[in-house]
Scaffold this motif. Structure first.
Motif, PDB file in Angstrom:
ATOM      1  N   LEU A  19       9.445 -21.343 -23.277  1.00 25.17           N
ATOM      2  CA  LEU A  19       8.052 -21.545 -22.880  1.00 25.17           C
ATOM      3  C   LEU A  19       7.770 -23.025 -22.616  1.00 25.17           C
ATOM      4  CD1 LEU A  19       5.266 -20.448 -22.257  1.00 25.17           C
ATOM      5  CD2 LEU A  19       4.794 -20.396 -24.736  1.00 25.17           C
ATOM      6  N   ILE A  20       8.352 -23.900 -23.406  1.00 23.58           N
ATOM      7  CA  ILE A  20       8.187 -25.340 -23.162  1.00 23.58           C
ATOM      8  C   ILE A  20       8.728 -25.697 -21.781  1.00 23.58           C
ATOM      9  CG2 ILE A  20       8.932 -27.654 -23.887  1.00 23.58           C
ATOM     10  CD1 ILE A  20       8.937 -26.490 -26.808  1.00 23.58           C
ATOM     11  N   ALA A  21       9.893 -25.170 -21.423  1.00 23.97           N
ATOM     12  CA  ALA A  21      10.474 -25.457 -20.100  1.00 23.97           C
ATOM     13  C   ALA A  21       9.570 -24.931 -18.990  1.00 23.97           C
ATOM     14  CB  ALA A  21      11.875 -24.834 -20.001  1.00 23.97           C
ATOM     15  N   GLU A  22       8.996 -23.750 -19.192  1.00 16.54           N
ATOM     16  CA  GLU A  22       8.066 -23.174 -18.205  1.00 16.54           C
ATOM     17  C   GLU A  22       6.831 -24.065 -18.040  1.00 16.54           C
ATOM     18  OE1 GLU A  22       5.165 -19.272 -18.255  1.00 16.54           O
ATOM     19  OE2 GLU A  22       7.200 -19.017 -19.028  1.00 16.54           O
ATOM     20  N   LEU A  23       6.281 -24.508 -19.154  1.00 20.68           N
ATOM     21  CA  LEU A  23       5.093 -25.364 -19.101  1.00 20.68           C
ATOM     22  C   LEU A  23       5.413 -26.723 -18.483  1.00 20.68           C
ATOM     23  CD1 LEU A  23       3.574 -24.509 -22.596  1.00 20.68           C
ATOM     24  CD2 LEU A  23       2.718 -23.781 -20.351  1.00 20.68           C
ATOM     25  N   ARG A  24       6.598 -27.250 -18.771  1.00 21.39           N
ATOM     26  CA  ARG A  24       6.989 -28.543 -18.190  1.00 21.39           C
ATOM     27  C   ARG A  24       7.082 -28.436 -16.666  1.00 21.39           C
ATOM     28  NH1 ARG A  24      10.901 -29.809 -21.168  1.00 21.39           N
ATOM     29  NH2 ARG A  24       9.814 -31.328 -22.417  1.00 21.39           N
ATOM     30  N   ARG A  25       7.597 -27.308 -16.158  1.00 16.42           N
ATOM     31  CA  ARG A  25       7.665 -27.122 -14.702  1.00 16.42           C
ATOM     32  C   ARG A  25       6.258 -27.133 -14.096  1.00 16.42           C
ATOM     33  NH1 ARG A  25      11.749 -23.514 -16.252  1.00 16.42           N
ATOM     34  NH2 ARG A  25      10.320 -21.741 -16.180  1.00 16.42           N
ATOM     35  N   ASP A  26       5.289 -26.584 -14.817  1.00 18.91           N
ATOM     36  CA  ASP A  26       3.919 -26.500 -14.303  1.00 18.91           C
ATOM     37  C   ASP A  26       3.099 -27.769 -14.521  1.00 18.91           C
ATOM     38  OD1 ASP A  26       4.499 -23.918 -13.542  1.00 18.91           O
ATOM     39  OD2 ASP A  26       3.376 -22.964 -15.171  1.00 18.91           O
ATOM     40  N   TYR A  27       3.355 -28.490 -15.619  1.00 14.69           N
ATOM     41  CA  TYR A  27       2.470 -29.592 -16.001  1.00 14.69           C
ATOM     42  C   TYR A  27       3.146 -30.951 -16.142  1.00 14.69           C
ATOM     43  CZ  TYR A  27      -0.699 -25.768 -17.075  1.00 14.69           C
ATOM     44  OH  TYR A  27      -1.490 -24.657 -16.995  1.00 14.69           O
ATOM     45  N   GLY A  28       4.448 -31.023 -16.072  1.00 21.29           N
ATOM     46  CA  GLY A  28       5.132 -32.302 -16.266  1.00 21.29           C
ATOM     47  C   GLY A  28       5.390 -32.581 -17.738  1.00 21.29           C
ATOM     48  N   ALA A  29       5.397 -33.854 -18.105  1.00 25.00           N
ATOM     49  CA  ALA A  29       5.698 -34.274 -19.479  1.00 25.00           C
ATOM     50  C   ALA A  29       4.671 -33.702 -20.456  1.00 25.00           C
ATOM     51  CB  ALA A  29       5.720 -35.795 -19.571  1.00 25.00           C
ATOM     52  N   LEU A  30       5.172 -33.225 -21.593  1.00 28.03           N
ATOM     53  CA  LEU A  30       4.337 -32.549 -22.593  1.00 28.03           C
ATOM     54  C   LEU A  30       4.422 -33.256 -23.937  1.00 28.03           C
ATOM     55  CD1 LEU A  30       5.589 -28.899 -21.910  1.00 28.03           C
ATOM     56  CD2 LEU A  30       3.539 -29.980 -20.955  1.00 28.03           C
ATOM     57  N   LEU A  31       3.446 -32.946 -24.787  1.00 27.00           N
ATOM     58  CA  LEU A  31       3.509 -33.316 -26.193  1.00 27.00           C
ATOM     59  C   LEU A  31       2.835 -32.213 -27.002  1.00 27.00           C
ATOM     60  CD1 LEU A  31       0.598 -34.358 -27.553  1.00 27.00           C
ATOM     61  CD2 LEU A  31       1.041 -36.308 -26.109  1.00 27.00           C
ATOM     62  N   PHE A  32       3.163 -32.169 -28.279  1.00 29.99           N
ATOM     63  CA  PHE A  32       2.555 -31.211 -29.205  1.00 29.99           C
ATOM     64  C   PHE A  32       1.812 -31.961 -30.290  1.00 29.99           C
ATOM     65  CE2 PHE A  32       5.696 -28.485 -27.354  1.00 29.99           C
ATOM     66  CZ  PHE A  32       5.167 -27.216 -27.427  1.00 29.99           C
ATOM     67  N   HIS A  33       0.731 -31.340 -30.742  1.00 24.31           N
ATOM     68  CA  HIS A  33       0.008 -31.829 -31.908  1.00 24.31           C
ATOM     69  C   HIS A  33      -0.322 -30.613 -32.755  1.00 24.31           C
ATOM     70  CE1 HIS A  33      -2.978 -33.753 -34.455  1.00 24.31           C
ATOM     71  NE2 HIS A  33      -2.447 -34.899 -34.076  1.00 24.31           N
TER      72      HIS A  33
END
Length: 121
Positions: free
Chosen positions: A18-32
């Motif tokens: 899911l992180i890889a899917e979201l990265r394709r859609d939104y670019g660089a990610l972070l979690f809090h």
């Protein structure tokens, strides 16, 4: 060679997908890791540009190439545990990027063993 796993945060294969899917859609990610309130205590995923890390946030590690933070006050309660980020069916947090995909991130945890805790300290 040690079998100790002292990483403070890890992710299941489903979470990494899911992180890889979201990265394709939104670019660089972070979690809090949220501390309650509106979305309960959930791992929240944001585009890096959409969330400001505060001076009182603690970097626990990285999952799927995304840094994972928690407030220092909350970390005091969780410092003896390893967070395991997973994915389950359901609605994501209102502000978390997986919202609307009918799956959401979920935090599971386990206490560090005595040996792991000693290695961390």
């Amino acid at each position: 060679m040690s079998n100790l796993d002292t990483r403070r945060v890890i992710a299941t294969d489903a979470a990494l997908d899911l992180i890889a899917e979201l990265r394709r859609d939104y670019g660089a990610l972070l979690f809090h890791q949220s501390g309650g309130c509106c979305d309960g205590s959930s791992p929240m995923c944001y585009a890096v540009s959409d969330f400001m890390i505060g001076d009182a946030d603690v970097l626990l590690g990285e999952i799927g190439g995304a840094p994972f933070y928690m407030s220092a006050a909350q970390f005091d309660y969780w410092r003896h545990t390893q967070l395991i980020i997973d994915v389950v069916p359901g609605r994501g947090g209102m502000f978390s990027l997986e919202n609307g995909r009918e799956k959401r991130f979920l935090t599971r945890s386990r206490l560090f063993t005595d040996a792991e805790a000693a290695a961390i300290e």
